[in-house]
Design a protein around this motif. Structure first.
Motif, PDB file in Angstrom:
ATOM      1  N   PHE A  39     -58.290  28.786  86.625  1.00  0.00           N
ATOM      2  CA  PHE A  39     -57.883  30.159  86.557  1.00  0.00           C
ATOM      3  C   PHE A  39     -56.455  29.912  86.617  1.00  0.00           C
ATOM      4  CE2 PHE A  39     -55.858  33.947  88.162  1.00  0.00           C
ATOM      5  CZ  PHE A  39     -56.231  34.911  87.213  1.00  0.00           C
ATOM      6  N   LEU A  40     -55.642  29.420  87.753  1.00  0.00           N
ATOM      7  CA  LEU A  40     -54.271  29.302  87.595  1.00  0.00           C
ATOM      8  C   LEU A  40     -53.652  28.625  86.839  1.00  0.00           C
ATOM      9  CD1 LEU A  40     -51.782  30.332  89.498  1.00  0.00           C
ATOM     10  CD2 LEU A  40     -52.103  28.424  90.938  1.00  0.00           C
ATOM     11  N   PRO A  41     -53.884  27.272  86.416  1.00  0.00           N
ATOM     12  CA  PRO A  41     -53.471  26.682  85.332  1.00  0.00           C
ATOM     13  C   PRO A  41     -53.589  27.499  83.878  1.00  0.00           C
ATOM     14  CG  PRO A  41     -54.703  25.069  86.475  1.00  0.00           C
ATOM     15  CD  PRO A  41     -55.001  26.579  87.064  1.00  0.00           C
ATOM     16  N   GLN A  42     -54.576  27.918  83.831  1.00  0.00           N
ATOM     17  CA  GLN A  42     -54.675  28.927  82.400  1.00  0.00           C
ATOM     18  C   GLN A  42     -53.769  29.960  82.653  1.00  0.00           C
ATOM     19  OE1 GLN A  42     -56.840  27.980  79.726  1.00  0.00           O
ATOM     20  NE2 GLN A  42     -55.827  29.514  78.634  1.00  0.00           N
ATOM     21  N   TRP A  43     -53.840  30.520  83.585  1.00  0.00           N
ATOM     22  CA  TRP A  43     -52.890  31.838  83.639  1.00  0.00           C
ATOM     23  C   TRP A  43     -51.666  31.423  83.616  1.00  0.00           C
ATOM     24  CZ3 TRP A  43     -49.854  33.817  87.842  1.00  0.00           C
ATOM     25  CH2 TRP A  43     -49.255  34.730  87.520  1.00  0.00           C
ATOM     26  N   LEU A  44     -51.242  30.266  84.141  1.00  0.00           N
ATOM     27  CA  LEU A  44     -49.597  30.413  83.863  1.00  0.00           C
ATOM     28  C   LEU A  44     -49.167  29.827  82.424  1.00  0.00           C
ATOM     29  CD1 LEU A  44     -49.263  28.310  87.350  1.00  0.00           C
ATOM     30  CD2 LEU A  44     -48.071  30.421  86.653  1.00  0.00           C
ATOM     31  N   LYS A  45     -50.171  28.990  81.900  1.00  0.00           N
ATOM     32  CA  LYS A  45     -50.026  28.457  80.406  1.00  0.00           C
ATOM     33  C   LYS A  45     -49.815  29.743  79.478  1.00  0.00           C
ATOM     34  CE  LYS A  45     -51.811  26.029  76.566  1.00  0.00           C
ATOM     35  NZ  LYS A  45     -52.908  25.468  76.115  1.00  0.00           N
ATOM     36  N   THR A  46     -50.913  30.660  79.803  1.00  0.00           N
ATOM     37  CA  THR A  46     -50.900  32.102  78.950  1.00  0.00           C
ATOM     38  C   THR A  46     -49.821  32.998  79.287  1.00  0.00           C
ATOM     39  OG1 THR A  46     -53.197  31.808  79.133  1.00  0.00           O
ATOM     40  CG2 THR A  46     -52.443  33.915  78.459  1.00  0.00           C
ATOM     41  N   TRP A  47     -49.171  33.005  80.404  1.00  0.00           N
ATOM     42  CA  TRP A  47     -48.308  33.793  80.988  1.00  0.00           C
ATOM     43  C   TRP A  47     -46.829  33.292  80.424  1.00  0.00           C
ATOM     44  CZ3 TRP A  47     -43.714  31.913  83.530  1.00  0.00           C
ATOM     45  CH2 TRP A  47     -42.800  33.102  84.001  1.00  0.00           C
ATOM     46  N   SER A  48     -46.504  32.096  80.560  1.00  0.00           N
ATOM     47  CA  SER A  48     -45.262  31.609  79.754  1.00  0.00           C
ATOM     48  C   SER A  48     -45.432  31.761  78.441  1.00  0.00           C
ATOM     49  CB  SER A  48     -45.199  29.843  80.032  1.00  0.00           C
ATOM     50  OG  SER A  48     -46.129  29.213  79.361  1.00  0.00           O
ATOM     51  N   GLN A  49     -46.215  31.548  77.558  1.00  0.00           N
ATOM     52  CA  GLN A  49     -46.293  32.055  76.152  1.00  0.00           C
ATOM     53  C   GLN A  49     -46.136  33.476  76.060  1.00  0.00           C
ATOM     54  OE1 GLN A  49     -50.230  30.571  75.129  1.00  0.00           O
ATOM     55  NE2 GLN A  49     -49.530  28.483  74.812  1.00  0.00           N
ATOM     56  N   ALA A  50     -46.914  34.230  76.899  1.00  0.00           N
ATOM     57  CA  ALA A  50     -46.647  35.768  76.893  1.00  0.00           C
ATOM     58  C   ALA A  50     -45.193  36.121  77.198  1.00  0.00           C
ATOM     59  CB  ALA A  50     -47.716  36.480  77.791  1.00  0.00           C
ATOM     60  N   PHE A  51     -44.593  35.661  77.983  1.00  0.00           N
ATOM     61  CA  PHE A  51     -43.074  35.888  78.347  1.00  0.00           C
ATOM     62  C   PHE A  51     -42.275  35.420  77.212  1.00  0.00           C
ATOM     63  CE2 PHE A  51     -39.128  34.780  80.255  1.00  0.00           C
ATOM     64  CZ  PHE A  51     -38.697  35.873  80.760  1.00  0.00           C
ATOM     65  N   ILE A  52     -42.325  34.504  76.497  1.00  0.00           N
ATOM     66  CA  ILE A  52     -41.426  34.405  75.402  1.00  0.00           C
ATOM     67  C   ILE A  52     -41.549  35.393  74.340  1.00  0.00           C
ATOM     68  CG2 ILE A  52     -40.961  32.651  73.527  1.00  0.00           C
ATOM     69  CD1 ILE A  52     -41.917  30.261  75.625  1.00  0.00           C
ATOM     70  N   CYS A  53     -42.990  35.740  73.990  1.00  0.00           N
ATOM     71  CA  CYS A  53     -43.109  36.686  73.122  1.00  0.00           C
ATOM     72  C   CYS A  53     -42.658  38.227  73.746  1.00  0.00           C
ATOM     73  CB  CYS A  53     -44.442  36.921  72.602  1.00  0.00           C
ATOM     74  SG  CYS A  53     -45.201  35.392  71.851  1.00  0.00           S
ATOM     75  N   ALA A  54     -42.952  38.353  74.902  1.00  0.00           N
ATOM     76  CA  ALA A  54     -42.605  39.642  75.576  1.00  0.00           C
ATOM     77  C   ALA A  54     -40.863  40.161  75.487  1.00  0.00           C
ATOM     78  CB  ALA A  54     -43.257  39.823  76.833  1.00  0.00           C
ATOM     79  N   PHE A  55     -40.408  38.788  75.831  1.00  0.00           N
ATOM     80  CA  PHE A  55     -38.804  38.890  76.023  1.00  0.00           C
ATOM     81  C   PHE A  55     -38.143  39.227  74.728  1.00  0.00           C
ATOM     82  CE2 PHE A  55     -34.534  37.039  75.805  1.00  0.00           C
ATOM     83  CZ  PHE A  55     -34.006  37.779  77.127  1.00  0.00           C
ATOM     84  N   PHE A  56     -38.331  38.565  73.588  1.00  0.00           N
ATOM     85  CA  PHE A  56     -37.878  38.785  72.238  1.00  0.00           C
ATOM     86  C   PHE A  56     -38.459  40.344  71.842  1.00  0.00           C
ATOM     87  CE2 PHE A  56     -37.714  34.230  71.710  1.00  0.00           C
ATOM     88  CZ  PHE A  56     -36.332  34.068  71.626  1.00  0.00           C
ATOM     89  N   GLY A  57     -39.190  40.604  72.307  1.00  0.00           N
ATOM     90  CA  GLY A  57     -39.942  42.112  71.634  1.00  0.00           C
ATOM     91  C   GLY A  57     -39.106  42.878  72.342  1.00  0.00           C
TER      92      GLY A  57
END
Length: 109
Positions: A39-57
């Motif tokens: 869970f933790l590695p999968q969440w951190l990977k998903t969060w880092s990708q989501a953060f990049i998209c969310a920041f530009f948005g």
């Protein structure tokens, strides 16, 4: 902490994207993968990708959305005012003893 005003939108976009990406990625990884040893590695990977998209948005979308919002006329009681206008129009015709078809939905409140 003091930050120059010209960075206000950048700081807002950072905190907005940070909070939204943490919240949404945690919920979606929990739903899709459950709580296990990955869970933790999968969440951190998903969060880092989501953060990049969310920041530009969060940085670019408000500029365009604000331009759209300026063109929208917001009213509090448009339907109430429209019905009142129809009723007043009907009353004027009745008081002038002019026969007109009845107005549906006429009300006085």
């Amino acid at each position: 902490m003091k930050i120059h005003i010209k960075y206000k939108q950048l700081v807002f976009a950072f905190f907005m994207s940070l909070s939204m990406s943490v919240f949404i990625s945690f919920i979606l990884v929990s739903i899709n993968f459950g709580y296990n040893s990955h869970f933790l590695p999968q969440w951190l990977k998903t969060w880092s990708q989501a953060f990049i998209c969310a920041f530009f948005g969060a940085y670019f979308f408000p500029k365009f959305i604000h331009k759209i919002m300026i063109k929208i006329r917001f009213v509090e009681n448009e339907m109430k005012d429209q019905r009142l206008d129809e009723c007043l129009h009907l009353l004027v015709h009745i008081s002038n003893k002019v026969t007109t078809p009845s107005v549906k939905g006429c009300c006085f409140f």
